[in-house]
Design an enzyme around this catalytic site. Structure first.
Site, PDB file in Angstrom:
ATOM      1  N   LYS A 186       0.820  -1.203   0.000  1.00  0.00           N
ATOM      2  CA  LYS A 186       0.000   0.000   0.000  1.00  0.00           C
ATOM      3  C   LYS A 186       0.867   1.271   0.000  1.00  0.00           C
ATOM      4  O   LYS A 186       2.076   1.203   0.222  1.00  0.00           O
ATOM      5  CB  LYS A 186      -0.949  -0.014   1.195  1.00  0.00           C
ATOM      6  CG  LYS A 186      -1.996  -1.141   1.096  1.00  0.00           C
ATOM      7  CD  LYS A 186      -2.833  -1.038  -0.163  1.00  0.00           C
ATOM      8  CE  LYS A 186      -3.922  -2.104  -0.248  1.00  0.00           C
ATOM      9  NZ  LYS A 186      -3.435  -3.445  -0.546  1.00  0.00           N
TER      10      LYS A 186
HETATM   11  C1  LIG Z   1      -9.582  -2.272  -1.885  1.00  0.00           C
HETATM   12  C2  LIG Z   1      -8.991  -3.106  -0.808  1.00  0.00           C
HETATM   13  N1  LIG Z   1      -9.692  -3.307   0.316  1.00  0.00           N
HETATM   14  C3  LIG Z   1      -9.195  -4.045   1.327  1.00  0.00           C
HETATM   15  C4  LIG Z   1      -7.963  -4.638   1.239  1.00  0.00           C
HETATM   16  C5  LIG Z   1      -7.481  -5.515   2.350  1.00  0.00           C
HETATM   17  O1  LIG Z   1      -6.331  -5.049   2.945  1.00  0.00           O
HETATM   18  P1  LIG Z   1      -5.350  -6.065   3.705  1.00  0.00           P
HETATM   19  O2  LIG Z   1      -4.496  -6.720   2.677  1.00  0.00           O
HETATM   20  O3  LIG Z   1      -4.549  -5.164   4.587  1.00  0.00           O
HETATM   21  O4  LIG Z   1      -6.199  -7.003   4.470  1.00  0.00           O
HETATM   22  C6  LIG Z   1      -7.205  -4.465   0.082  1.00  0.00           C
HETATM   23  C7  LIG Z   1      -5.875  -5.116  -0.057  1.00  0.00           C
HETATM   24  O5  LIG Z   1      -5.316  -5.219  -1.101  1.00  0.00           O
HETATM   25  C8  LIG Z   1      -7.738  -3.688  -0.970  1.00  0.00           C
HETATM   26  O6  LIG Z   1      -7.064  -3.510  -2.103  1.00  0.00           O
END
Ligand SMILES: Cc1ncc(COP(=O)(O)O)c(C=O)c1O
Length: 405
Positions: A186
């Site tokens: 991210k």
């Molecule tokens: C749009 C979106 N929402 C939620 C998430 C979930 O994040 P995490 O990987 O920290 O669980 C991601 C992860 O890529 C994402 O791209």
């Protein structure tokens, strides 16, 4: 979404502070931690930077979505409208709180089509989950209006759009609650981590407790905390928060580089008149993690993807239409209800409906879309070379198919 590309001394220093005390947990141990509170500091920094009143750090973006939904009171039988182009975490979170995912079409913003949202509203709809995909934003004026008119909650998943704004307000702070992910890829990273942001104290208190076994965090020690409701363990560790603390201080610099590189690449690709770019509801607020663009047809897009692969320049160019993570077309496990535990009846009915729904409007958009990830560490030469090679490959395919001279 490359916070990890500029990782260095600052992150190491923050982590070392924690390692020196050995207190890796965010709560308690007040004496031995020698006043080192990285999670608290990061929450304060998030509130200050993004302009929300409260921030609750958790262990991932998925945990943040789950915590936010539970704290908004979304549960069994409640319908959550979400886009067909997102990340699997959207429906995972909805299902995990017992609620019903209602998937609807996206438009050329690559986010929820407000018209499709309105059509999907039923008496059971409780929440709209706007997912601000690929660095940019959904049409928030339209979605906020729909929520107001239909008395619905707006949950903003801004996991992929940290630092983007809509009409000067940071994404994730316009809805009833918003989330970021700080996973490794991210815009800023903790390694793993996430946050629930809100300006509503009740939602915050619930997020605080839900992500830590329901603790009210009011006792003289953890054993003395009361549990006003059942929660789970979605805690972040101090080590992860320490990394995030160093990263958030660099966010403006990351955004500056991203926006510059994005503009330069866009200028190069704009030389090919046959391609078009993603619609951005507030272009000045785009965090520019990706440059998303469209070929005229699916056939041409597929030919281009093959060409990019042959020329060894596909890396960093994402054809989401074929991607197993991000688009409904490839989510057979969801459509088939392949869960390890039993789903409730409304959830099973919703999945059956998803199996029977045509997402041809989204297909029209996604089958022609390529998103190019913007790197923070490209040199000017690398950027120009990448752009030139991409433009050359596009022109080659167009001309081979008789689309341009
Ligand atoms: C749009 C979106 N929402 C939620 C998430 C979930 O994040 P995490 O990987 O920290 O669980 C991601 C992860 O890529 C994402 O791209």
């Amino acid at each position: 979404m490359p916070g990890f590309e500029l990782f260095g001394e600052e992150e190491r220093k923050e982590v070392n502070d924690v390692l020196q005390t050995g207190i890796l947990m965010r709560y308690g141990f007040d004496g031995p931690r020698k006043d080192i509170w990285k999670s608290k500091l990061l929450e304060e920094a998030i509130c200050k930077k993004f302009g929300c009143k409260f921030a609750q750090l958790v262990s991932s973006g998925t945990a943040a979505l789950t915590t936010a939904l539970a704290s908004l009171g979304v549960g069994a039988g409640d319908e959550v409208i979400m886009p067909a182009f997102t990340f699997v975490a959207s429906f995972e979170a909805v299902i995990s709180v017992g609620a019903v995912p209602v998937l609807v079409d996206i438009d050329d913003t690559l986010t929820l089509d407000p018209g499709a949202v309105i059509k999907a509203i039923t008496p059971k709809t409780k929440c709209i989950m706007a997912v601000h995909m690929c660095g940019s934003m959904a049409d928030l004026d339209a979605l906020l209006k729909i929520c107001k008119e239909h008395d619905l909650l707006l949950l903003e998943d801004a996991c992929q759009s940290i630092g983007s704004t809509y009409k000067t307000k940071y994404l994730g702070t316009l809805g009833h609650a918003g989330t970021f992910s700080f996973d490794f890829v991210k815009t800023i990273t903790c390694g793993e981590g996430g946050v629930v942001m809100t300006s509503n104290e009740d939602i915050f208190r619930k997020s605080d407790g839900y992500s830590d076994h329901g603790h009210d965090h009011k006792g003289i020690d953890r054993g003395a905390d009361l549990h006003p409701f059942v929660g789970y363990n979605f805690r972040i560790s101090e080590l992860h928060a320490a990394v995030g603390l160093a990263q958030i201080r660099k966010l403006d610099e990351f955004l500056k580089i991203q926006r510059k590189n994005h503009q330069e690449l866009k200028n190069i690709l704009s030389e090919v008149p046959e391609i078009s770019f993603r619609k951005i509801p507030d272009p000045s607020g785009d965090s520019c993690t990706f440059l998303s663009w469209f070929m005229p047809t699916e056939e041409l897009t597929r030919a281009l993807v093959t060409e990019l692969m042959h020329q060894n320049i596909l890396a960093g160019n994402f054809y989401w239409f074929d991607n197993n993570w991000h688009y409904i077309r490839k989510w057979d496990h969801l459509k088939n209800g392949a869960t390890l535990n039993t789903l409730n009846d409304p959830q099973n009915e919703a999945l059956q409906k998803i199996r029977q729904t045509s997402f041809s409007v989204s297909d029209q958009v996604m089958s022609r879309c390529v998103s190019t990830a913007i790197s923070l560490i490209w040199t000017e030469e690398q950027l120009k070379e990448k752009g030139k090679k991409m433009a050359g490959a596009i022109k080659k395919i167009l001309s081979k198919h008789g689309v341009s001279a």
